[in-house]
Design a protein around this motif. Structure first.
Motif, PDB file in Angstrom:
ATOM      1  N   ILE A 150       0.859  -1.186   0.000  1.00 25.17           N
ATOM      2  CA  ILE A 150       0.000   0.000   0.000  1.00 25.17           C
ATOM      3  C   ILE A 150       0.901   1.243   0.000  1.00 25.17           C
ATOM      4  O   ILE A 150       1.833   1.338   0.802  1.00 25.17           O
ATOM      5  CB  ILE A 150      -0.892   0.017   1.269  1.00 25.17           C
ATOM      6  CG1 ILE A 150      -1.758  -1.242   1.329  1.00 25.17           C
ATOM      7  CG2 ILE A 150      -1.722   1.291   1.336  1.00 25.17           C
ATOM      8  CD1 ILE A 150      -2.800  -1.358   0.262  1.00 25.17           C
ATOM      9  N   LYS A 186       2.577  10.811   0.055  1.00 22.66           N
ATOM     10  CA  LYS A 186       3.636  11.332   0.930  1.00 22.66           C
ATOM     11  C   LYS A 186       3.099  12.468   1.810  1.00 22.66           C
ATOM     12  O   LYS A 186       3.522  12.635   2.952  1.00 22.66           O
ATOM     13  CB  LYS A 186       4.820  11.832   0.105  1.00 22.66           C
ATOM     14  CG  LYS A 186       5.438  10.786  -0.827  1.00 22.66           C
ATOM     15  CD  LYS A 186       5.934   9.554  -0.103  1.00 22.66           C
ATOM     16  CE  LYS A 186       6.555   8.548  -1.068  1.00 22.66           C
ATOM     17  NZ  LYS A 186       6.616   7.199  -0.506  1.00 22.66           N
ATOM     18  N   ARG A 228       2.090  -1.178  10.168  1.00 25.23           N
ATOM     19  CA  ARG A 228       1.638  -0.285  11.233  1.00 25.23           C
ATOM     20  C   ARG A 228       0.822  -1.068  12.241  1.00 25.23           C
ATOM     21  O   ARG A 228       0.217  -2.078  11.884  1.00 25.23           O
ATOM     22  CB  ARG A 228       0.755   0.837  10.667  1.00 25.23           C
ATOM     23  CG  ARG A 228       1.531   1.888   9.909  1.00 25.23           C
ATOM     24  CD  ARG A 228       0.590   2.973   9.420  1.00 25.23           C
ATOM     25  NE  ARG A 228       1.342   4.127   8.957  1.00 25.23           N
ATOM     26  CZ  ARG A 228       0.859   5.376   8.881  1.00 25.23           C
ATOM     27  NH1 ARG A 228      -0.390   5.625   9.224  1.00 25.23           N
ATOM     28  NH2 ARG A 228       1.613   6.362   8.456  1.00 25.23           N
ATOM     29  N   LYS A 245      -7.490   8.003   7.014  1.00 30.28           N
ATOM     30  CA  LYS A 245      -7.113   8.093   5.597  1.00 30.28           C
ATOM     31  C   LYS A 245      -6.223   6.938   5.138  1.00 30.28           C
ATOM     32  O   LYS A 245      -6.404   6.380   4.066  1.00 30.28           O
ATOM     33  CB  LYS A 245      -6.338   9.400   5.411  1.00 30.28           C
ATOM     34  CG  LYS A 245      -6.702  10.192   4.183  1.00 30.28           C
ATOM     35  CD  LYS A 245      -5.782  11.396   4.096  1.00 30.28           C
ATOM     36  CE  LYS A 245      -6.596  12.673   3.967  1.00 30.28           C
ATOM     37  NZ  LYS A 245      -5.745  13.863   3.788  1.00 30.28           N
ATOM     38  N   ILE A 246      -5.252   6.589   5.949  1.00 32.73           N
ATOM     39  CA  ILE A 246      -4.314   5.530   5.554  1.00 32.73           C
ATOM     40  C   ILE A 246      -5.016   4.169   5.611  1.00 32.73           C
ATOM     41  O   ILE A 246      -4.909   3.360   4.683  1.00 32.73           O
ATOM     42  CB  ILE A 246      -3.068   5.528   6.467  1.00 32.73           C
ATOM     43  CG1 ILE A 246      -2.402   6.900   6.493  1.00 32.73           C
ATOM     44  CG2 ILE A 246      -2.088   4.432   6.043  1.00 32.73           C
ATOM     45  CD1 ILE A 246      -1.677   7.322   5.260  1.00 32.73           C
ATOM     46  N   LEU A 261      -7.039   3.271   2.661  1.00 29.49           N
ATOM     47  CA  LEU A 261      -6.362   2.856   1.427  1.00 29.49           C
ATOM     48  C   LEU A 261      -6.353   1.336   1.295  1.00 29.49           C
ATOM     49  O   LEU A 261      -6.057   0.788   0.240  1.00 29.49           O
ATOM     50  CB  LEU A 261      -4.911   3.349   1.415  1.00 29.49           C
ATOM     51  CG  LEU A 261      -4.663   4.848   1.427  1.00 29.49           C
ATOM     52  CD1 LEU A 261      -3.173   5.118   1.592  1.00 29.49           C
ATOM     53  CD2 LEU A 261      -5.179   5.483   0.141  1.00 29.49           C
ATOM     54  N   VAL A 262      -6.622   0.670   2.413  1.00 29.53           N
ATOM     55  CA  VAL A 262      -6.528  -0.785   2.472  1.00 29.53           C
ATOM     56  C   VAL A 262      -7.919  -1.381   2.268  1.00 29.53           C
ATOM     57  O   VAL A 262      -8.882  -0.912   2.875  1.00 29.53           O
ATOM     58  CB  VAL A 262      -5.981  -1.219   3.855  1.00 29.53           C
ATOM     59  CG1 VAL A 262      -5.882  -2.731   3.957  1.00 29.53           C
ATOM     60  CG2 VAL A 262      -4.635  -0.567   4.127  1.00 29.53           C
ATOM     61  N   VAL A 282      -0.800  -6.346   5.885  1.00 30.95           N
ATOM     62  CA  VAL A 282      -0.639  -5.241   4.930  1.00 30.95           C
ATOM     63  C   VAL A 282       0.713  -4.571   5.188  1.00 30.95           C
ATOM     64  O   VAL A 282       1.022  -4.181   6.317  1.00 30.95           O
ATOM     65  CB  VAL A 282      -1.775  -4.217   5.092  1.00 30.95           C
ATOM     66  CG1 VAL A 282      -1.469  -2.945   4.319  1.00 30.95           C
ATOM     67  CG2 VAL A 282      -3.096  -4.832   4.647  1.00 30.95           C
ATOM     68  N   PHE A 283       1.516  -4.482   4.143  1.00 34.56           N
ATOM     69  CA  PHE A 283       2.793  -3.773   4.219  1.00 34.56           C
ATOM     70  C   PHE A 283       2.711  -2.510   3.375  1.00 34.56           C
ATOM     71  O   PHE A 283       1.969  -2.459   2.395  1.00 34.56           O
ATOM     72  CB  PHE A 283       3.940  -4.674   3.756  1.00 34.56           C
ATOM     73  CG  PHE A 283       4.121  -5.879   4.634  1.00 34.56           C
ATOM     74  CD1 PHE A 283       4.712  -5.763   5.882  1.00 34.56           C
ATOM     75  CD2 PHE A 283       3.679  -7.138   4.220  1.00 34.56           C
ATOM     76  CE1 PHE A 283       4.862  -6.880   6.713  1.00 34.56           C
ATOM     77  CE2 PHE A 283       3.820  -8.250   5.041  1.00 34.56           C
ATOM     78  CZ  PHE A 283       4.412  -8.121   6.288  1.00 34.56           C
ATOM     79  N   PHE A 284       3.487  -1.526   3.778  1.00 34.91           N
ATOM     80  CA  PHE A 284       3.431  -0.221   3.123  1.00 34.91           C
ATOM     81  C   PHE A 284       4.703   0.065   2.345  1.00 34.91           C
ATOM     82  O   PHE A 284       5.791  -0.324   2.744  1.00 34.91           O
ATOM     83  CB  PHE A 284       3.237   0.886   4.169  1.00 34.91           C
ATOM     84  CG  PHE A 284       1.895   0.842   4.836  1.00 34.91           C
ATOM     85  CD1 PHE A 284       0.796   1.453   4.254  1.00 34.91           C
ATOM     86  CD2 PHE A 284       1.727   0.171   6.043  1.00 34.91           C
ATOM     87  CE1 PHE A 284      -0.446   1.412   4.868  1.00 34.91           C
ATOM     88  CE2 PHE A 284       0.490   0.121   6.670  1.00 34.91           C
ATOM     89  CZ  PHE A 284      -0.599   0.740   6.076  1.00 34.91           C
ATOM     90  N   ASP A 285       4.531   0.767   1.254  1.00 35.34           N
ATOM     91  CA  ASP A 285       5.652   1.301   0.494  1.00 35.34           C
ATOM     92  C   ASP A 285       5.763   2.768   0.893  1.00 35.34           C
ATOM     93  O   ASP A 285       5.036   3.605   0.377  1.00 35.34           O
ATOM     94  CB  ASP A 285       5.352   1.151  -1.002  1.00 35.34           C
ATOM     95  CG  ASP A 285       6.538   1.516  -1.869  1.00 35.34           C
ATOM     96  OD1 ASP A 285       7.470   2.161  -1.362  1.00 35.34           O
ATOM     97  OD2 ASP A 285       6.520   1.165  -3.059  1.00 35.34           O
ATOM     98  N   LEU A 286       6.616   3.052   1.862  1.00 44.23           N
ATOM     99  CA  LEU A 286       6.699   4.428   2.374  1.00 44.23           C
ATOM    100  C   LEU A 286       7.731   5.232   1.595  1.00 44.23           C
ATOM    101  O   LEU A 286       8.707   4.688   1.137  1.00 44.23           O
ATOM    102  CB  LEU A 286       7.077   4.416   3.858  1.00 44.23           C
ATOM    103  CG  LEU A 286       6.079   3.784   4.819  1.00 44.23           C
ATOM    104  CD1 LEU A 286       6.575   3.943   6.250  1.00 44.23           C
ATOM    105  CD2 LEU A 286       4.706   4.422   4.683  1.00 44.23           C
TER     106      LEU A 286
END
Lengths: 235, 178
Positions: free
Chosen positions: A35, A39, B125, B139-140, B143-144, B174-178
């Protein structure tokens, strides 16, 4: 501090989670798409090390575990500069290092490689970058060792590095290799890196950094993700 | 593009990080600078314990992962680190405080995860199951896809919260691409 443009992992440089040549990735690589938050919706920060106090011998692995003599092997001194992707130095950030001894044996209790331990070497250390982002530590050149990934698999000589940078997206754990190592081309860890990035982990021998009668000098510069300056850049 | 310096590639933490990164926890002679106690007063009423396991694609607990937590709610910036190789059930265990909500977001803790078999670390998270309203509007989290959102939400226990991390499978975190 206008440089808060964020970049992600550079997929032309960074290894994928799944790399079949490295068998342990098969059951541990995420399989679903990651996900990607905007930014702008992320508040990025991370641990800071301005007041961090190193132990007196933390950055000298040739001395920090001495029991009854000096560790065996080739003494080396590793220098480098830590910067962000814009080339700005990252001052006062912590580097943690760990490695095998000159025989290719880790002191870790789970390492069963049939090579001798060195009573005077632990292979663990830390150092900080200075105000210009430079770091330096002394150690013993690590040996190669065999591992169970595939028949006759040997890891090239390497030192593990852990760094933080300015926020959690600049976190990096990597391995530094040595120039001319014949095992590099057979190593799945190295080969997992796309061609464009592969040489970036190979340190350079540097006669100017070599200390006469004491230690061979190697240079390993590190570029952390992102353009963030660290919180203390303006102080 | 601009003249960016190329990022240094990531490599795996490997199986032998303990004496370098978590030496005190694993009983090595080098002193850790950080551990799993993220707060000074472990007995304070607001201190919580967060624990869980990391599972591989065969559903086995992973005993050589390094779990790092970072939380920053503006008031408390807390960092902790723990390896999964010293607990008999291969759990990670942290003592911390629950972060506050910032700007109406659901409170959360960042997780950075390293292990043998990961050439690149993963980010996930920890959210909290007693924050249903804030979680619903976050919000985050939104997204999932809804059926995967619970992989990020820790369950309340008597002493804090528990959350498991699944690298693969039906319950894949769920993993994030930060």
């Amino acid at each position: 501090m206008s440089d808060i443009i964020q970049t992600g992992f550079d997929r032309e440089i960074q290894p994928n989670y799944l790399y079949e040549g490295y068998k342990s990735t098969l059951l541990r690589a995420p399989t679903k798409p990651l996900i990607m938050p905007k930014k702008a919706d992320l508040t990025l920060s991370g641990p800071v090390f301005k007041d961090f106090e190193l132990g007196a011998l933390d950055s000298d692995l040739t001395k920090n575990a001495v029991k009854n003599g000096e560790p065996l092997g080739e003494r080396i001194v590793v220098h480098g500069k830590v910067t962000n992707e814009k080339g700005h130095p990252i001052p006062y950030t912590l580097l943690e290092i760990w490695q095998a001894n000159s025989s290719g044996r880790y002191i870790h209790k789970a390492d069963q490689h049939n090579a001798p331990l060195d009573p005077n070497f632990s292979g663990a250390g830390r150092c900080m970058t200075d105000a210009e982002g430079n770091y330096k530590f002394y150690t013993i050149k690590p040996g190669a060792y065999s591992w169970g990934n595939h028949p006759n698999a040997w890891r090239p000589n390497h030192i593990h590095f852990s760094l933080f940078g300015g926020d959690i997206t600049s976190r990096l754990i990597t391995q530094m290799y040595f120039p001319g190592d014949p095992l590099l081309e057979f190593d799945p860890m190295v080969q997992s890196i796309p061609l464009k990035g592969r040489d970036l982990l190979i340190s350079k021998f540097d006669l100017a950094l070599t200390e006469p009668d004491f230690a061979l000098g190697f240079r390993f510069d590190i570029v952390l993700r992102g353009h963030h300056a660290t919180p203390f850049e303006n102080q | 593009m601009d003249n960016r310096n190329l990022q240094t590639p990531s490599q795996t933490i490997g199986p032998f990080f303990a004496y370098g990164l978590t030496p005190t926890q694993y009983d090595y002679e080098f002193e850790s600078w950080v551990d799993n106690n993220m707060v000074a007063d472990l007995d304070a009423p607001e201190t919580i314990e967060i624990s869980g396991s990391v599972f591989d694609g065969e559903g086995k607990t992973i005993n050589d992962a390094l779990v790092e937590l970072w939380q920053d709610d503006g008031e408390h910036k807390l960092y902790g680190r723990f390896g999964t190789g010293t607990d008999e059930k291969n759990r990670f265990i942290f003592k911390t405080i629950k972060p506050k909500s910032v700007d109406g977001q659901a409170p959360f803790i960042n997780v950075i995860l390293f292990m043998r078999g990961q050439l690149l670390h993963t980010y996930t998270r920890i959210y909290f199951d007693d924050e249903a309203n804030l979680n619903q509007s976050d919000k985050i989290l939104n997204l999932v896809e809804s059926e995967r959102r619970n992989t990020l939400i820790a369950k309340k226990t008597e002493v804090g919260y528990t959350i498991n991390i699944h690298m693969q499978g039906q319950k894949e975190t769920v993993f994030f691409d930060l």
